[in-house]
Every structure is written in structure tokens, then in C-alpha cells.
Design a protein around this motif. Structure first.
Motif, short mmCIF file in Angstrom:
data_model
loop_
_atom_site.label_atom_id
_atom_site.label_comp_id
_atom_site.label_asym_id
_atom_site.label_seq_id
_atom_site.Cartn_x
_atom_site.Cartn_y
_atom_site.Cartn_z
N ALA A 33 0.84 -1.20 0.00
CA ALA A 33 0.00 0.00 0.00
C ALA A 33 0.88 1.25 0.00
N PHE A 34 1.93 1.23 0.85
CA PHE A 34 2.77 2.41 0.96
C PHE A 34 3.58 2.68 -0.31
N THR A 36 2.74 1.54 -3.60
CA THR A 36 1.90 1.85 -4.78
C THR A 36 1.13 3.15 -4.61
N ALA A 37 1.07 3.66 -3.38
CA ALA A 37 0.40 4.96 -3.17
C ALA A 37 1.09 6.06 -3.96
N ASN A 54 -0.86 11.47 -6.36
CA ASN A 54 -2.09 10.89 -5.82
C ASN A 54 -2.56 11.63 -4.58
N PHE A 55 -1.61 11.98 -3.72
CA PHE A 55 -1.98 12.65 -2.48
C PHE A 55 -2.47 14.07 -2.76
N LEU A 249 -12.40 4.76 -0.80
CA LEU A 249 -11.28 3.93 -1.27
C LEU A 249 -11.78 2.78 -2.14
N GLY A 260 -3.44 2.72 -7.62
CA GLY A 260 -2.49 3.66 -7.03
C GLY A 260 -3.21 4.69 -6.18
N TYR A 261 -4.23 5.32 -6.77
CA TYR A 261 -4.98 6.34 -6.05
C TYR A 261 -5.69 5.74 -4.83
N ASN A 263 -4.81 3.20 -3.08
CA ASN A 263 -3.85 2.92 -2.01
C ASN A 263 -3.38 4.18 -1.30
N SER A 264 -3.35 5.30 -2.03
CA SER A 264 -2.96 6.54 -1.34
C SER A 264 -4.06 6.92 -0.34
N VAL A 267 -3.38 4.78 2.65
CA VAL A 267 -2.30 5.33 3.46
C VAL A 267 -2.82 6.51 4.29
#
Lengths: 293, 284
Positions: A33-34, A36-37, A54-55, A249, A260-261, A263-264, A267
Motif C-alpha cells: 500500500a505504501f 503503490t500509493a 495521488n496525495f 477507497l 495507485g490512487y 492505495n494513497s 495510506v
């Protein structure tokens, strides 16, 4: 003696099954998760590193903030509405002489039920035409409410259901703490002429602060976990007003395959939970003294 | 006069508590009554009261239409299997950590497993989904089969179970195993013949807790299984609701089917369930 219980192979053998599953289903997904975020990835084509995009995307997304604020509503509702109710009814049950066992057993019932089934049951209670609530409202001459499809009522309706499910669980926890307080403390206060109200607020509640602190902590982590009740009752609707971070999510990660998104967001859920726990520990839990009788 | 005043004051807590009980239990009664009414019309015209005629065919319809029996047995075997495997693995691990002579490694191991309690489960949903999709078992992706639930359910309960069992095993005095080693037992023998039998009360408690949480689990079951035949009870019930939500009498019968088993288990084991759940402080 030492030889028998100090054999490296036996030691590894005993720990191995546990460790394999733990690494597979906690540590690996966590690392995954960390990493692919920070990637643009649809789950099929090779992932592409895109840094903090993503963030940034999540923080600029008003829908994400709406879902995060719904987690906040869960927390505020449990701390400021549920906790006082829990304390009040725990005190009541601890003070009655008859039927104590019945109350304790019955209030706990909803917490052993599946959240999904409770969601279905309550969707029926909220049903606009034949549901219990609107039948009551029309009986007493009020207008029926579209509990789950009206944007201003939907979140509130879910909070009520969630409170209905878990209040009894916490009452039993708090009740156990109250009942473990030695009777002499209370009897001494009675001899001194303290009223029931004074005894409750000056003696019992301060003594059970540690368990109330645990209840609040559990409510916060429960609020961060909430997802199934929303998926069953409204699926985030109407128009996303009941989405929480976890359902948001799922919408992105599983339904739209934006791994990717998604998983962000995962996180961020993790970070928010960590921050809330740390804040809580520093601001509140530290001030709650451990009580020894 | 004073007597009646006192008895009125004494009954106030009971009145409030009975009010709370009604709010807690009435939704169940409402569903129970609705489940034996003839149709939506009968529910709407008499929402609170006892049914005027009994329509038990709703139960037959729900059992057949909704395949509740299939979901029920899926849930039963998955929950039982996972809970048993979890406690076996956790008991073995807890034994190594608390009873074997590797104190430093064990301390680190315990802390490492403790981290699992801090990880919010739904933050891991996507990586797990992806991993189970990539994992192949006899030529099929694990995702979509019962293994996709059995593995994460078994693993998910490990940290909590290890912590409870370690706490219990730590409290067992060391003389017991010293004596058994003198008598010639191996480490495996000490585990299976001495420590495990002593740990049975704790094992029963964690079994019940894990069973209930597996039985009630919805998120993974909803997203990791797509075949109707393989669904577990909570997911099957939601599907049933979505299909038959125009027939509230039948839907209520379905709800009763999925509530009754838990009610029975609770009625029999309520003491262990309350103790276990509140001790572990697990939720949902």
C-alpha cells in the motif's frame, strides 16, 4: 530442561505458520500500500511512479474531504452523544437491585449481530412508506421523512443505527468497571450523606475514567473502520453525502480499478488513525490517572 | 404516602431502563411480526401489532428463493475452519514466545505481531485484493474462491489471538513444565500434553470471538467472492434484500433466518461472549 525448550528448530517450527500468514496478510500488504500509493497504476499495466500526485489529487478532491468529515461525524457523535448515554445507563443498571442480569444480557444483543444484517433491518425500519419510523411520525401527525435518501437526514440515520448497534456493548464494558469498584467507597459516601447524584458524579465517574477513555479510543478506531454499514444502507448515497474514507477507497480502488490512487487513500486512512490515536494519547489519555483501590 | 413516593422513585430507573430495552429489542419484534404478515399492505395497515393471520410460507419462500441454506453453510464452515486454524497457529506461536528459552527474540517477535493491531484493516483491502488475484491455486486465481476468505480471516485474527493466549500462557507457573521435562517430554509434548490443556478456557474464549467476527464479516466477503453459490450469509442477505425489496414480509423472514442462529449461540454462551468481547475490546 534448557535443552528441551531451547532448540532453534523447534522454536522456528512453532512460530513459522503464524509468521508466514502474518507477513503475507499484514506486512506485505502494508508495504505494498505504501509503495503503490506513489504510483499511477490501474492494476494491469506496469505501474508508473508519479510521486505525490495521488496525495495532491486526494487533498484537492472535495469528495475526499466530504468522506473524511463523515468519519469525523462518526467520532463526534460517539464521543458527545453516545458516551454520555452509555455512562447514564451504566449508572442506572449498576444501581438497580432487580433485573440487573436481564438488562445486561439484553442491551448486548445488537453487538453480536452482523452489521450487514443490522443494516438491512434498519433500512426496513427507515423505509419511507411502511417502515416503523414513518408510521410513528404519521401516527402523531408529523410529516414522513425520507431517512436514507434525503441528503440532510441520510448521515444522521446511519449514525443512529450505528449507535443502536454498539451502545449496549460499551454499556456492558462500563458496567463491569462500575461493579468492580469496592462497595465500601460508596457506603462511606452514603454515611456521609451524599446524594445518589453526587456519588455518581464525584465518586463513580472519576473512578471509571480509564474505562471511559478506552471506550472513546475504541469508538475512534471503530469510526475509522466503518464501511460495511454504509455500503449496505446507502452505498455512499445520496450523491456521496454518506461516503466515508473506506467506502471512497473501495469506489476508486475496486470499482474503478485505480489501484495507485486507492492505495494513497488507504495510506491516508492509516495516517489519520495514527494521528488521532497519538493526539488522543497526548491530550487525554495521559491525564487519566490509573486508579488503584 | 412516603412509602408510595419512595416506590415511585425506586421505579424511575426501571422505567428508563425498560424504555432503553424496548428501543433495543423492538426492531427485532417489528421484523418478527412483519415476517408472518401476508404482504406489504398488511404490514402498512398494522405496523406495530401482532399479525391477524400467520403466513409461514414467507419463511419457505425465503429459504428457497434466497438460498439462505447455502449461505448459511458456507458461513458455518468458513467461520469454524478459520477460527480453529487461527487458534492452533496462535497457540503454537504463543507457546514459543512465552515458554521457550529465547527471551530476546521472543520479545521482539511479540512487539512485531503487536503492530498488526495498529494497522486499520480496510487500508489493506486493495493490496490484499491484488495479491489474492495474482495468487494461483490449482490453476485458478484465489480471488473469487473460498480460499480468498479463509486465508485473510485466519490471518486477520492472529495478532489479537496471540496477545490473549500469550497473556494466559505467561501466567502458567514454570514448575509445571520443568517437572514434565524431567519426565522426558519433548517441547512438542510439553505444548500438546501440558500447556494446551491448561489453556483451554482461553482457547474457548478466543474461538468464540473469532467465530463471531468471521461469521459477521462483510467487506471482504462482498468484494472477494462473486459467485452466488459461494456467498456467505451477510452478503447473501444483502443480495436477497436487493432482489426482493418490494416484498417486505419475505425480506423480514430472511432477516429472521440470519438472526436466529446468532441469538441461539448468544443465549447459550452469553457469559463467555460478553467476557471475551469486552476483554478483547474488539469491535465489528
Amino acid at each position: 530442561m534448557n535443552k528441551t525448550l531451547r532448540s532453534p528448530w523447534t522454536y522456528v517450527l512453532f512460530l513459522l505458520p503464524l509468521l508466514i500468514l502474518y507477513l503475507m496478510f499484514f506486512i506485505y500488504p502494508m508495504i505494498s500500500a505504501f509503495t503503490t500509493a506513489f504510483m499511477k497504476w490501474n492494476g494491469l499495466t506496469p505501474p508508473k511512479f508519479n510521486g505525490l500526485t495521488n496525495f495532491k489529487h486526494a487533498f484537492a478532491d472535495s469528495k475526499f474531504w466530504e468522506s473524511a468529515s463523515n468519519n469525523g461525524k462518526f467520532i463526534l457523535f460517539s464521543v458527545f452523544v453516545q458516551v454520555p448515554v452509555i455512562i447514564f445507563f451504566s449508572l442506572l443498571i449498576s444501581n438497580v437491585k432487580k433485573l440487573k442480569g436481564l438488562y445486561k444480557t439484553a442491551v448486548f444483543v445488537p453487538s453480536v449481530m452482523s452489521t450487514a444484517v443490522i443494516g438491512i433491518l434498519w433500512s426496513f425500519i427507515y423505509e419511507p412508506d411502511i417502515g416503523l419510523f414513518n408510521q410513528i411520525l404519521t401516527k402523531i401527525g408529523l410529516h414522513p421523512v425520507m431517512w436514507l435518501s434525503d441528503t440532510s437526514w441520510a448521515m444522521f440515520s446511519i449514525l443512529i443505527t450505528n449507535a443502536w448497534q454498539w451502545t449496549g456493548f460499551y454499556i456492558v464494558m462500563v458496567l463491569a468497571a462500575i461493579l468492580s469498584i469496592p462497595r465500601e467507597i460508596d457506603e462511606a459516601a452514603i454515611v456521609d450523606g451524599a446524594s445518589a447524584f453526587t456519588r455518581a458524579t464525584r465518586i463513580t465517574v472519576p473512578l471509571i475514567m480509564p474505562i471511559i477513555s478506552v471506550v472513546i479510543m475504541l469508538s475512534i478506531s471503530g469510526a475509522m473502520k466503518a464501511a460495511d454499514i454504509i455500503i449496505v444502507m446507502t452505498d455512499g448515497g445520496p450523491g456521496g453525502v454518506t461516503d466515508v474514507m473506506a467506502t471512497y477507497l473501495i469506489k476508486y480502488g475496486i470499482t474503478n480499478a485505480k489501484y495507485g490512487y486507492g492505495n494513497s487513500i488507504g495510506v491516508l486512512i492509516f495516517m489519520f488513525s495514527l494521528i488521532l490515536t497519538a493526539l488522543y494519547q497526548v491530550l487525554i489519555a495521559r491525564r487519566v490517572e490509573r486508579v488503584e483501590y | 404516602m412516603t412509602m408510595t413516593l419512595r416506590s415511585v422513585r425506586r421505579s424511575i430507573p426501571h422505567i428508563l431502563l425498560i424504555g432503553y430495552l424496548i428501543a433495543t429489542l423492538y426492531p427485532f419484534v417489528f421484523v418478527l411480526f412483519s415476517s408472518i404478515k401476508s404482504d406489504n399492505q398488511a404490514i402498512a395497515s398494522n405496523p406495530f401489532g401482532f399479525p391477524s393471520s400467520f403466513h409461514f410460507e414467507n419463511y419457505y419462500e425465503a429459504w428457497v428463493n434466497a438460498k439462505i441454506s447455502v449461505y448459511f453453510f458456507n458461513s458455518l464452515y468458513i467461520s469454524t475452519l478459520c477460527s480453529i486454524v487461527t487458534i492452533i497457529f496462535s497457540a503454537m506461536g504463543a507457546f514459543a514466545i512465552t515458554r521457550m528459552r529465547y527471551l530476546k527474540i521472543s520479545k521482539g517477535m511479540y512487539q512485531f505481531i503487536l503492530i498488526g493491531l495498529l494497522i486499520p484493516g480496510n487500508a489493506l483491502l486493495l493490496p490484499m485484493y491484488k495479491m489474492l488475484n495474482d495468487m494461483v491455486f490449482f490453476g485458478h486465481a484465489v480471488l473469487g474462491t473460498h480460499m480468498a476468505l479463509i486465508l485473510p480471516y485466519t490471518a486477520g485474527a492472529l495478532p489479537f489471538t496471540v496477545i490473549i493466549l500469550s497473556a494466559f500462557m505467561r501466567s502458567i507457573p514454570g514448575e509445571i513444565e520443568e517437572a514434565s521435562v524431567m519426565d522426558g517430554l519433548s517441547a512438542k509434548g510439553v505444548f500438546s500434553k501440558i500447556i494446551l490443556p491448561i489453556t483451554i478456557p482461553a482457547l474457548v474464549t478466543v474461538f468464540i470471538i473469532n467465530f463471531i467476527s468471521n461469521w459477521n464479516e462483510f467487506l471482504l466477503a462482498n468484494f472477494f467472492i462473486s459467485t452466488d453459490e459461494l456467498r456467505t450469509l451477510p452478503v447473501g442477505m444483502v443480495g436477497f434484500r436487493d432482489i426482493y425489496n418490494t416484498n417486505y414480509a419475505q425480506m423480514s423472514a430472511g432477516i429472521v433466518f440470519s438472526i436466529v442462529p446468532v441469538m441461539i449461540i448468544y443465549a447459550v454462551l452469553q457469559k463467555q461472549i460478553i467476557e471475551g468481547l469486552t476483554a478483547g475490546g474488539v469491535k465489528g
